[in-house]
Design a protein around this motif. Structure first.
Motif, PDB file in Angstrom:
ATOM      1  N   THR A 264      -3.459   7.639   5.701  1.00  0.00           N
ATOM      2  CA  THR A 264      -2.481   6.663   5.236  1.00  0.00           C
ATOM      3  C   THR A 264      -2.446   6.686   3.717  1.00  0.00           C
ATOM      4  N   ILE A 310      -0.588   4.077  13.038  1.00  0.00           N
ATOM      5  CA  ILE A 310      -1.617   3.257  13.695  1.00  0.00           C
ATOM      6  C   ILE A 310      -1.028   2.425  14.834  1.00  0.00           C
ATOM      7  N   GLU A 385       6.634  -4.596   8.381  1.00  0.00           N
ATOM      8  CA  GLU A 385       7.056  -5.153   7.101  1.00  0.00           C
ATOM      9  C   GLU A 385       7.459  -6.596   7.359  1.00  0.00           C
ATOM     10  N   ASP A 408       5.344 -12.029  15.293  1.00  0.00           N
ATOM     11  CA  ASP A 408       5.437 -11.271  14.037  1.00  0.00           C
ATOM     12  C   ASP A 408       4.014 -10.889  13.652  1.00  0.00           C
ATOM     13  N   ASN A 518       6.895   0.642   1.338  1.00  0.00           N
ATOM     14  CA  ASN A 518       7.075   0.478   2.772  1.00  0.00           C
ATOM     15  C   ASN A 518       8.535   0.815   3.083  1.00  0.00           C
TER      16      ASN A 518
HETATM   17  C1  WTA Z   1       3.067  -4.233   5.901  1.00  0.00           C
HETATM   18  C2  WTA Z   1       1.218  -0.947   9.973  1.00  0.00           C
HETATM   19  C3  WTA Z   1       4.707  -8.245   6.734  1.00  0.00           C
HETATM   20  C4  WTA Z   1       2.008  -4.790   4.963  1.00  0.00           C
HETATM   21  C5  WTA Z   1       0.623  -1.764  11.134  1.00  0.00           C
HETATM   22  C6  WTA Z   1       0.793  -3.966   5.288  1.00  0.00           C
HETATM   23  C7  WTA Z   1       3.722  -6.239   7.253  1.00  0.00           C
HETATM   24  C8  WTA Z   1       1.392  -2.618   5.572  1.00  0.00           C
HETATM   25  C9  WTA Z   1       3.690  -6.593   8.625  1.00  0.00           C
HETATM   26  C10 WTA Z   1       0.515  -1.783   6.465  1.00  0.00           C
HETATM   27  C11 WTA Z   1       4.246  -7.864   8.997  1.00  0.00           C
HETATM   28  C12 WTA Z   1       2.792  -4.629   8.376  1.00  0.00           C
HETATM   29  N1  WTA Z   1       4.734  -8.647   8.020  1.00  0.00           N
HETATM   30  N2  WTA Z   1       4.231  -7.065   6.327  1.00  0.00           N
HETATM   31  N3  WTA Z   1       4.294  -8.274  10.266  1.00  0.00           N
HETATM   32  N4  WTA Z   1       3.105  -5.575   9.282  1.00  0.00           N
HETATM   33  N5  WTA Z   1       3.170  -5.008   7.141  1.00  0.00           N
HETATM   34  O1  WTA Z   1      -0.867   0.734   7.354  1.00  0.00           O
HETATM   35  O2  WTA Z   1       2.425  -4.577   3.638  1.00  0.00           O
HETATM   36  O3  WTA Z   1       1.423   1.461   8.151  1.00  0.00           O
HETATM   37  O4  WTA Z   1      -0.152  -3.923   4.241  1.00  0.00           O
HETATM   38  O5  WTA Z   1       0.196  -0.468   9.179  1.00  0.00           O
HETATM   39  O6  WTA Z   1       2.644  -2.907   6.197  1.00  0.00           O
HETATM   40  O7  WTA Z   1       1.171  -0.612   6.870  1.00  0.00           O
HETATM   41  P1  WTA Z   1       0.465   0.377   7.875  1.00  0.00           P
END
Ligand code: WTA
Length: 652
Positions: A264, A310, A385, A408, A518
């Motif tokens: 990542t 993930i 996000e 969420d 993101n």
């Molecule tokens: C963002 C994905 C707001 C956040 C599972 C985090 C979110 C990053 C949310 C991780 C949500 C993920 N609300 N922001 N429900 N879910 N994020 O590692 O900034 O691909 O730190 O994991 O996505 O991204 P990753």
């Protein structure tokens, strides 16, 4: 911000697994007595040798994170064998092809047999416990077979998203020193074919030049299209599987033996190999999957993610299969071959819970197609996000018809599973808020100095204690793990996210506070994109920032300074041609998901007198927020800003 409140929903049409009181009791116990709490819930999976120790974690010094450290188990056994007495004939994977013409149902029995055969194929060709195996595959059931086959024999899988370029795959093969690769002839997405095997061949050459030799490539046949072939190295999985036994005992694995590595992006440097181990990860993935999605026996559950991330690992593969659920797998894209594809699939298969990302929700909303009634749908969920309230309301009313609560779910690759989320039957919903911590999660908001902030406030989101699904290290670089996550605010895990807590105690994630982007729910580091641009011979320097994008959440905005020497000036094509070339360059180095939205050529970048690029300023210009540029007097050359503003690319 005053939030509209949707009272806790019992209306999933059945009694939720836990109620408000249970949540409160369990949550309190999980913080006050984690050994007792996780000791009890750790038994949700089967152990060959039961653990006697539960939690052994320390966020200071060298950072050690161990859960169930003397327990012995196997993840594939827990996802397959233990279900066979009761669920052999139940569908484990329900797969639909890109064009929708083909549906495959693999029962737990089928999946068990395929995994055992694949595991024996891997063993036959030299894969041993602890070896890293790279997996570069599209969304076909065989990717799950590949992952579980590795888990069965104790090999560590490293799944690389099939949208990544050969260069990106090669750097991940090199980083984890993997001598084995599982891939597919071609992938299919939205009617287009992706030449995965040919990409893999290129990656193998690049990796070899980088000193890592891929000895065997196991190729799954999907389309039958033409591919390069190297006899001796390349093997067809369907041919090999027919030659081996369908019996393969699961390897006894210590709880802390690595299960997988997943790369990542961080705010600096190359992508990091996040290491997840066996016992704690599986306990946490399966427990969150059960309670967040209120998973009952016989449920049909669809996570429309990709196994390259993930979300796919925890909520297409390990969580649902450990729980004996029917997990839907979708090869294609949401709006192909038509705008109603997703809803049609939900009704065709009687999907009960549906999990996707805000970017997909916005895209579906944007088609203008009204979703039909979907009587089986009981629960909706979102990840990746912050979800904007407009998309939330549409998801709730137009998709769920006001009957399905929306979970969420906020979490990260590093987390292994969901960290902050509503729970069905427990939590009042607020559009845009991830609401409350899951069991064992202790969120803290801190200011820039690391002071813990109380009450309704905003700050940087840290987690004060460990949970079983937490990553254990960065592959090959434990010091980076310690520095990136535990030194910013000593003694706490720093998430990289900003967050607000309202007066009810609900959490609202506001997005990354570091240089991680993101893009449509895909995580990318600005540093990686800058490195890709810098590699172009005409580029002297590049700075990349994110800006709000209506569909993708964030877009990619690049500032590029070109070489100034007369020779390079002579080679310079017109700006549009060069822009196209740079976009191609980024796609080649990383993949199409990293395609820049805007490239602005700048004679100079705004820097402080100590030479640091002022990204805050670049972000404001990219956002077309010129009223709030702030203080520019600390710049080495303030006139640089005028040129940047005059030539900005994203005007409203
Ligand atoms: C963002 C994905 C707001 C956040 C599972 C985090 C979110 C990053 C949310 C991780 C949500 C993920 N609300 N922001 N429900 N879910 N994020 O590692 O900034 O691909 O730190 O994991 O996505 O991204 P990753």
């Amino acid at each position: 911000m005053s939030a509209k409140l949707y009272p806790v929903l019992e209306s999933t049409g059945r009694q939720a697994l836990i109620d408000r009181k249970t949540y409160q009791d369990w949550y309190r116990e999980s913080l006050e007595d984690p050994d007792a709490f996780w000791g009890r819930h750790g038994r949700r999976i089967d152990w060959f040798t039961p653990y006697t120790k539960v939690k052994n974690t320390d966020f200071t010094n060298d950072v050690t994170i161990r859960w169930y450290e003397d327990g012995v188990t196997n993840a594939a056994y827990n996802c397959l064998d233990r279900h066979l007495p009761a669920r052999a004939g139940q569908t484990a994977i329900l797969w639909e092809s890109d064009d929708g013409a083909e549906v495959r149902r693999l029962t737990y029995d089928d999946l068990h047999e395929q995994v055992c055969r694949m595991a024996n194929v891997l063993k036959k060709h030299g894969v041993r416990k602890g070896d890293r195996v790279s997996i570069y595959m599209p969304m076909v059931p065989e990717v799950t077979v590949a992952m579980l086959a590795c888990a069965r024999i104790g090999a560590v899988h490293s799944v690389v998203f099939s949208g990544f370029s050969p260069e990106a795959l090669a750097s991940r093969i090199i980083d984890c020193d993997s001598h084995f690769l599982i891939t597919c002839d071609e992938g299919l997405r939205g009617g287009r074919t992706i030449a995965l095997k040919n990409n893999a061949d290129k990656a193998i050459d690049i990796a070899a030049a980088g000193g890592v030799e891929v000895e065997k490539t196991f190729v799954v046949q999907r389309t039958g299209g033409p591919t390069g072939w190297k006899p001796g190295r390349d093997l067809w999985v369907h041919e090999e599987s027919a030659t081996v036994s369908a019996d393969c005992p699961p390897e006894p694995m210590n709880a802390e033996d690595p299960l997988f590595i997943l790369y990542t992006s961080g705010s600096t440097g190359a992508p990091k190999g996040v290491v997840h181990t066996t016992g704690g990860y599986l306990v946490y993935a399966s427990m969150t999957h059960e309670y967040v999605f209120d998973t009952h026996e016989g449920d049909v559950y669809w996570c429309m993610g990709d196994v390259g991330w993930i979300t796919g690992h925890s909520y297409i593969v390990y969580g649902p299969l450990a729980n004996g659920t029917t997990t839907v797998m979708f090869e294609g894209v949401p709006t192909y071959p038509h705008a109603g594809r997703v809803w049609e699939m939900i009704n065709r298969h009687g999907v009960n819970s549906f999990y996707t990302a805000p970017t997909a929700i916005r895209a579906l909303m944007g088609t203008g197609h009204t979703p039909p009634d979907m009587p089986a749908l009981r629960l909706l969920a979102s990840v990746g996000e912050p979800i904007n309230p407009e998309a939330w309301e549409w998801y709730y009313h137009a998709v769920g018809k006001g009957r399905a609560p929306i979970m969420d779910t906020w979490w990260q690759t590093e987390a292994g599973g969901i960290l902050i989320t509503p729970l069905p039957g427990v939590t009042d919903l607020k559009p845009g808020s991830a609401t409350r911590p899951f069991f064992g999660i202790r969120p803290e908001l801190v200011d820039a100095e690391g002071q813990v902030l109380e009450g309704a406030t905003a700050g940087n989101l840290c987690l004060a204690d460990s949970w079983p699904g937490q990553m254990r290290t960065i592959h090959g670089n434990h010091q980076r793990f310690v520095d990136d996550y535990f030194r910013v605010y000593p003694g706490k895990y720093f998430t990289g996210d900003g967050c607000r807590r309202d007066s009810d105690g609900d959490y609202w994630i506001t997005g990354r506070v570091d240089d991680v982007l993101n893009i449509s729910g895909h995580r990318l580091g600005t540093a990686e994109i800058e490195a890709a641009l810098d590699a172009h011979p005409l580029v002297a320097e590049a700075a990349v920032v994110g800006y709000p994008h209506p569909l993708k959440g964030q877009g990619i905005y690049c500032y590029v300074t070109l070489m100034a020497s007369p020779e390079t000036a002579a080679q310079r094509q017109d700006e549009d041609t060069l822009r196209r070339e740079l976009v191609q360059q980024v796609r080649r180095e990383i993949g199409p998901i990293a395609s820049p939205d805007h490239i602005q050529f700048a004679p100079d970048l705004p820097k402080t007198r100590s030479g640091k690029i002022m990204r805050r300023l670049l972000r404001k210009i990219a956002e077309d927020e010129l009223d709030s540029l702030g203080d520019t007097t600390t710049l080495a050359d303030p006139s640089v800003v005028d040129d940047l503003i005059a030539n900005r690319q994203n005007r409203r």
